[in-house]
Design a protein around this motif. Structure first.
Motif, PDB file in Angstrom:
ATOM      1  N   ILE A 135      34.529  37.087  39.786  1.00  0.00           N
ATOM      2  CA  ILE A 135      34.764  35.792  39.158  1.00  0.00           C
ATOM      3  C   ILE A 135      33.907  35.648  37.905  1.00  0.00           C
ATOM      4  O   ILE A 135      34.392  35.219  36.849  1.00  0.00           O
ATOM      5  N   ARG A 136      32.640  36.027  38.019  1.00  0.00           N
ATOM      6  CA  ARG A 136      31.752  35.938  36.852  1.00  0.00           C
ATOM      7  C   ARG A 136      32.289  36.769  35.697  1.00  0.00           C
ATOM      8  O   ARG A 136      32.345  36.305  34.551  1.00  0.00           O
ATOM      9  N   GLU A 137      32.672  38.004  36.003  1.00  0.00           N
ATOM     10  CA  GLU A 137      33.141  38.887  34.936  1.00  0.00           C
ATOM     11  C   GLU A 137      34.485  38.423  34.383  1.00  0.00           C
ATOM     12  O   GLU A 137      34.718  38.478  33.171  1.00  0.00           O
ATOM     13  N   GLY A 138      35.366  37.953  35.270  1.00  0.00           N
ATOM     14  CA  GLY A 138      36.668  37.463  34.815  1.00  0.00           C
ATOM     15  C   GLY A 138      36.539  36.242  33.925  1.00  0.00           C
ATOM     16  O   GLY A 138      37.176  36.148  32.858  1.00  0.00           O
ATOM     17  N   LEU A 139      35.701  35.301  34.350  1.00  0.00           N
ATOM     18  CA  LEU A 139      35.471  34.107  33.533  1.00  0.00           C
ATOM     19  C   LEU A 139      34.837  34.474  32.193  1.00  0.00           C
ATOM     20  O   LEU A 139      35.179  33.913  31.150  1.00  0.00           O
ATOM     21  N   GLY A 140      33.904  35.408  32.247  1.00  0.00           N
ATOM     22  CA  GLY A 140      33.259  35.837  31.013  1.00  0.00           C
ATOM     23  C   GLY A 140      34.259  36.387  30.016  1.00  0.00           C
ATOM     24  O   GLY A 140      34.184  36.099  28.815  1.00  0.00           O
ATOM     25  N   MET A 141      35.232  37.169  30.520  1.00  0.00           N
ATOM     26  CA  MET A 141      36.251  37.715  29.637  1.00  0.00           C
ATOM     27  C   MET A 141      37.149  36.622  29.075  1.00  0.00           C
ATOM     28  O   MET A 141      37.458  36.608  27.877  1.00  0.00           O
TER      29      MET A 141
END
Length: 212
Positions: free
Chosen positions: A13-19
């Motif tokens: 979730i963190r990485e997806g949101l960051g993208m």
């Protein structure tokens, strides 16, 4: 430039949101935290404009982290982004100082608009949870709706609007999301209910009390 800190215990979730946030004009991701304690520590260090805060996290949950930030860095706005839309979660987060509350069904455009709104000192509440908030304030505990075939609240809402005769573009305008987001919801709900086209989906909606 809106400087955003992401707080979520799930790495994907963190990485997806960051993208997603990294592709938004005028938005800069300045950090990511895996729990509430880390979120507060990072926020005090980098002083973001907004923290996108999950609720259920280890060590220190999102409500407590929001409460600490309101006490130690009141200029930092908190927008809750969570899977939970029950009345207790909404009230606890808002009482702790959150300025926005979105479910993880929210599309990128809705998140972007929420960031802008809270920086203008407006409160932002996802339509999917507004009923819970009203019921809770009225002292009538809300029951989280159960939708058939695993439909999410947003997918059920899209299906209901579809049954009301709205096109994808009209649904996008009603929900303040992109047409691509609506198409994604439509594809997901078609797969869940086994519909091959809009006519079958509309018939399903009326059979299950979701007609527009």
């Amino acid at each position: 430039m809106i400087r955003v800190l992401i707080a979520d215990d799930q790495r994907v979730i963190r990485e997806g949101l960051g993208m997603v946030l990294g592709l938004m004009a005028g938005v800069e991701v300045v950090g990511a935290a895996a729990d509430g304690t880390e979120a507060v520590t990072l926020a005090l260090a980098v002083r973001p404009d907004v923290v996108l805060m999950d609720l259920r996290m280890p060590r220190c949950d999102g409500v407590e982290a929001t409460r600490r930030l309101r006490a130690e860095a009141p200029e930092v706005k908190v927008v809750v982004l969570t899977t939970y839309s029950d009345d207790r979660s909404v009230l606890d987060a808002l009482r702790a100082g959150a300025r926005g509350y979105l479910t993880k069904d929210a599309g990128g455009e809705q998140i972007h608009e929420a960031l802008r709104q809270v920086l203008d000192d407006h409160a932002v509440i996802d339509p999917a949870v507004q009923r819970h908030l009203i019921d809770a304030i009225a002292g009538e505990p809300a029951q989280r709706p159960e939708f058939p075939d695993g439909l999410t609240p947003r997918e059920a809402e899209v299906l209901s609007l579809m049954a009301g005769g709205l096109s994808n573009g009209e649904i996008a305008g009603r929900l303040t999301v992109s047409e691509a987001t609506v198409k994604s919801h439509v594809n997901h709900l078609f797969a869940k209910i086994g519909a091959r086209d809009r006519a079958q989906a509309v018939a399903y909606a009326y059979r299950h009390g979701l007609g527009g």
